[in-house]
Design an enzyme around this catalytic site. Structure first.
Site, PDB file in Angstrom:
ATOM      1  N   TYR A   1     -13.364  -2.964 -35.195  1.00  0.00           N
ATOM      2  CA  TYR A   1     -13.284  -3.794 -33.984  1.00  0.00           C
ATOM      3  C   TYR A   1     -14.702  -4.093 -33.470  1.00  0.00           C
ATOM      4  CZ  TYR A   1     -12.166  -4.751 -29.012  1.00  0.00           C
ATOM      5  OH  TYR A   1     -12.058  -5.284 -27.754  1.00  0.00           O
TER       6      TYR A   1
ATOM      7  N   GLY B   1      -4.276 -16.125 -27.553  1.00  0.00           N
ATOM      8  CA  GLY B   1      -3.980 -14.758 -27.100  1.00  0.00           C
ATOM      9  C   GLY B   1      -3.462 -14.793 -25.671  1.00  0.00           C
TER      10      GLY B   1
ATOM     11  N   ASP C   1      -1.119 -19.794 -35.066  1.00  0.00           N
ATOM     12  CA  ASP C   1      -1.919 -18.640 -35.454  1.00  0.00           C
ATOM     13  C   ASP C   1      -3.381 -19.088 -35.454  1.00  0.00           C
ATOM     14  OD1 ASP C   1      -3.292 -16.682 -36.987  1.00  0.00           O
ATOM     15  OD2 ASP C   1      -1.443 -16.167 -38.042  1.00  0.00           O
TER      16      ASP C   1
ATOM     17  N   GLY D   1      -1.574 -11.732 -24.204  1.00  0.00           N
ATOM     18  CA  GLY D   1      -2.148 -10.404 -24.427  1.00  0.00           C
ATOM     19  C   GLY D   1      -2.717  -9.807 -23.149  1.00  0.00           C
TER      20      GLY D   1
ATOM     21  N   LYS E   1     -16.846  -7.561 -33.173  1.00  0.00           N
ATOM     22  CA  LYS E   1     -17.395  -8.022 -31.890  1.00  0.00           C
ATOM     23  C   LYS E   1     -18.885  -8.335 -32.044  1.00  0.00           C
ATOM     24  CE  LYS E   1     -13.762  -8.134 -29.312  1.00  0.00           C
ATOM     25  NZ  LYS E   1     -13.189  -9.469 -29.021  1.00  0.00           N
TER      26      LYS E   1
END
Ligand code: SER
Length: 314
Positions: free
Chosen positions: A139, A8, A50, A11, A143
């Site tokens: 989400y 990531g 990925d 990001g 988490k």
């Protein structure tokens, strides 16, 4: 010498954390993993892949003799609700792959959790480290699951994985992500481009927030701390400031008195915001490894405006 893989990397967090790690460890020792979004003028060592493809990750770990992973790839709250299957797949399969490789190749891992791990039944003010965790977004579910997986891999196999429950993060390097707290980034684009902004949350939606430089500094400090200081192996509460949209607007107006903000709450985003804490008690992080934030609302506002102006050539 450490060899660091950042997933990531392009990001919300990676865009600011990669340069910090490059400065600390040298560009040749930081491997930025990108998949779909890769910054065009990226100055560093790029690897492609990925996080859901374990063989690709294993090849990278072996080829570059990786020692540490900052596993940042993941979908945020609003993006997750648009595609819950993808959110589960990227956020959980990706994390499991990293944890498996960490066990097999003795890697040290950082993985971000979020205030989204809390839910509507959690105490909203000064939310304690150990409290009710009943998230209602996919989400948040990923988490919380991720936090428990991290703790499991630590207890069962001694994987040195460390984590922070990030609040809403505000920075200008990365374009705003598909999250709920991100109005606090969009608002600065609105200010500088049009002198106005239509906010997707209500004006009194108070949320825990942090300027990105505090977040990257805290992340590196957590990873640098001696293992014996780490008493939390799920994820640390991690806080700096909290404010409402109206309070942020008032702060901006001190510098741009003509700025206009209107409110047009989006039902999904407002609902998510109402399920999250308003302020966080992070005393355990402060005591265990000396966490301390530096940016208050006014300093953050000034740095955001100056940084974004430069970025947008204004
Ligand atoms: N910024 C994130 C979101 O709003 C919080 O973890 O989705």
């Amino acid at each position: 010498m450490k060899k660091i893989l950042v997933t990531g990397a392009f990001g919300l967090v990676g865009s600011d954390l990669v340069p910090v790690l490059q400065k600390k460890y040298g560009k040749a020792h930081v491997f930025a993993l990108g998949n779909k979004t890769i910054t065009k003028d990226f100055d560093g060592t790029l690897v492609r892949g990925d996080v859901r493809a374990k063989e690709t990750l294993a090849r990278i770990v072996k080829q570059y003799k990786i020692t540490d992973v900052y596993h940042l790839a993941g979908l945020l709250s609003v993006g997750g609700e648009k595609n819950p299957d993808l959110a589960w797949d990227v956020n959980i399969s990706g994390l499991r792959n990293v944890l498996e490789l960490a066990r097999d190749y003795k890697l040290k891992v950082f993985w971000p959790s979020s205030i989204a791990a809390f839910g509507p039944t959690t105490p909203k003010q000064k939310t304690p480290q150990h409290t009710i965790l009943e998230p209602t977004t996919i989400y948040g579910v990923t988490k919380l699951t991720g936090e428990l997986l991290c703790q499991y891999y630590f207890n069962r196999w001694g994987v040195d994985v460390r984590s922070l429950r990030y609040p809403g993060l505000i920075g200008y390097q990365a374009p705003p992500g598909d999250g709920t707290t991100e109005y606090s980034v969009h608002i600065f684009y609105g200010l500088l481009k049009d002198g106005r902004y239509s906010c997707f949350l209500k004006k009194d939606a108070r949320l825990p927030m942090m300027y990105i430089d505090d977040a990257t500094r805290g992340t590196v400090a957590l990873m640098d701390a001696p293992g014996k200081k780490i008493s939390v192996r799920t994820s640390y509460n991690f806080a700096a400031i909290n404010f409402t949209p109206a309070e942020l607007v008032a702060e901006i107006k001190k510098l741009y008195s003509k700025f206009v903000c209107t409110y047009d709450p989006d039902p999904v985003k407002q609902h998510i915001a109402e399920g999250w804490p308003q302020s966080i008690d992070d005393r355990v992080a402060r005591k265990d490894w000396g966490w301390k934030h530096e940016y208050n609302l006014s300093k953050m506002t000034k740095v955001m405006i100056a940084g974004l102006k430069k970025k947008l050539n204004l």
